[in-house]
Scaffold this motif. Structure first.
Motif, PDB file in Angstrom:
ATOM      1  N   GLU A   3       0.823  -1.200   0.000  1.00 18.98           N
ATOM      2  CA  GLU A   3       0.000   0.000   0.000  1.00 18.98           C
ATOM      3  C   GLU A   3       0.863   1.259   0.000  1.00 18.98           C
ATOM      4  O   GLU A   3       0.580   2.225  -0.705  1.00 18.98           O
ATOM      5  N   GLY A  46       0.132  -9.304  -6.528  1.00 20.07           N
ATOM      6  CA  GLY A  46      -0.752 -10.250  -5.872  1.00 20.07           C
ATOM      7  C   GLY A  46      -1.279  -9.831  -4.517  1.00 20.07           C
ATOM      8  O   GLY A  46      -1.933 -10.620  -3.846  1.00 20.07           O
ATOM      9  N   THR A  47      -1.027  -8.591  -4.103  1.00 22.07           N
ATOM     10  CA  THR A  47      -1.474  -8.191  -2.769  1.00 22.07           C
ATOM     11  C   THR A  47      -2.949  -7.813  -2.730  1.00 22.07           C
ATOM     12  O   THR A  47      -3.598  -7.979  -1.717  1.00 22.07           O
ATOM     13  N   HIS A  48      -3.467  -7.264  -3.807  1.00 20.39           N
ATOM     14  CA  HIS A  48      -4.873  -6.852  -3.878  1.00 20.39           C
ATOM     15  C   HIS A  48      -5.258  -5.975  -2.685  1.00 20.39           C
ATOM     16  O   HIS A  48      -6.279  -6.190  -2.037  1.00 20.39           O
ATOM     17  N   SER A  49      -4.434  -4.993  -2.434  1.00 17.41           N
ATOM     18  CA  SER A  49      -4.647  -4.082  -1.321  1.00 17.41           C
ATOM     19  C   SER A  49      -5.958  -3.314  -1.481  1.00 17.41           C
ATOM     20  O   SER A  49      -6.365  -2.976  -2.584  1.00 17.41           O
ATOM     21  N   THR A  50      -6.591  -3.039  -0.368  1.00 21.92           N
ATOM     22  CA  THR A  50      -7.797  -2.211  -0.370  1.00 21.92           C
ATOM     23  C   THR A  50      -7.563  -0.926   0.415  1.00 21.92           C
ATOM     24  O   THR A  50      -8.506  -0.303   0.898  1.00 21.92           O
ATOM     25  N   THR A  54      -3.958   2.492  -2.967  1.00 21.83           N
ATOM     26  CA  THR A  54      -4.252   1.575  -4.062  1.00 21.83           C
ATOM     27  C   THR A  54      -5.624   1.864  -4.664  1.00 21.83           C
ATOM     28  O   THR A  54      -5.772   1.940  -5.889  1.00 21.83           O
ATOM     29  N   LEU A  80      -6.987  -2.569 -15.636  1.00 24.21           N
ATOM     30  CA  LEU A  80      -6.262  -3.799 -15.295  1.00 24.21           C
ATOM     31  C   LEU A  80      -5.119  -4.066 -16.270  1.00 24.21           C
ATOM     32  O   LEU A  80      -4.025  -4.467 -15.865  1.00 24.21           O
ATOM     33  N   HIS A  84      -1.404  -4.374 -15.018  1.00 22.29           N
ATOM     34  CA  HIS A  84      -0.727  -5.662 -15.213  1.00 22.29           C
ATOM     35  C   HIS A  84       0.509  -5.515 -16.100  1.00 22.29           C
ATOM     36  O   HIS A  84       1.542  -6.135 -15.831  1.00 22.29           O
TER      37      HIS A  84
END
Length: 163
Positions: A3, A46-50, A54, A80, A84
């Protein structure tokens, strides 16, 4: 940690009203942020922080596209694709910069393995393939991505095919 990597990406206003220039700027800011820390791309992947950095970055990316009249689904997929591409490129860049002289990505090993007789198309491409001008590689790939988005144009795109 992931983050915190994007904390500075939105500090400055975007320099243009053109959506593709704004996306390019955001991608360059993300790349710089990831390169600013050792293994930054690997930490972020791959963390997909919320967290707010982010989500704020994602909201800005999608907002740029929505303001250019991209449909919500297409704006999300385009965002995306930009993230990516930026993340994947930076992962490869950071890995290449950390490899010792005889590692698997050693340019001399590749040059020795590729002969014009055996690989007639690969051989003349070696100067680019072994170049460490990662900024040029990134800019080229990002330009292709943005030109593809421009060619499809804002508005609804056909639904994706395949699985």
């Amino acid at each position: 940690m992931a983050e915190a990597l994007l904390a500075d990406c939105l500090e400055r206003p975007l320099p243009s009203a053109d959506w593709s220039e704004c996306l390019a700027e955001l991608a360059h800011r993300m790349r710089a942020a990831l390169l600013g820390r050792r293994d930054g791309a690997r930490v972020y992947a791959g963390t997909h922080s919320t967290g707010r950095h982010t989500l704020g970055f994602a909201d800005t990316l999608i907002g740029v596209l929505r303001e250019a009249d991209f449909a919500p689904d297409d704006a999300a997929r385009a965002a995306l694709a930009v993230v990516h591409f930026t993340l994947g490129h930076t992962l490869e860049e950071q890995a290449a910069l950390q490899i010792a002289g005889d590692g698997p990505a050693d340019p001399d090993r590749l040059r020795a393995a590729v002969t014009p007789a055996q690989y007639p198309h690969l051989a003349p491409a070696l100067p680019v393939l072994t170049s460490t001008d990662f900024a040029a590689h990134f800019t080229f790939g990002l330009r292709l991505l943005l030109e593809g988005l421009r060619a499809t144009g804002p508005g609804p795109m056909p639904p994706p095919t395949g699985s």
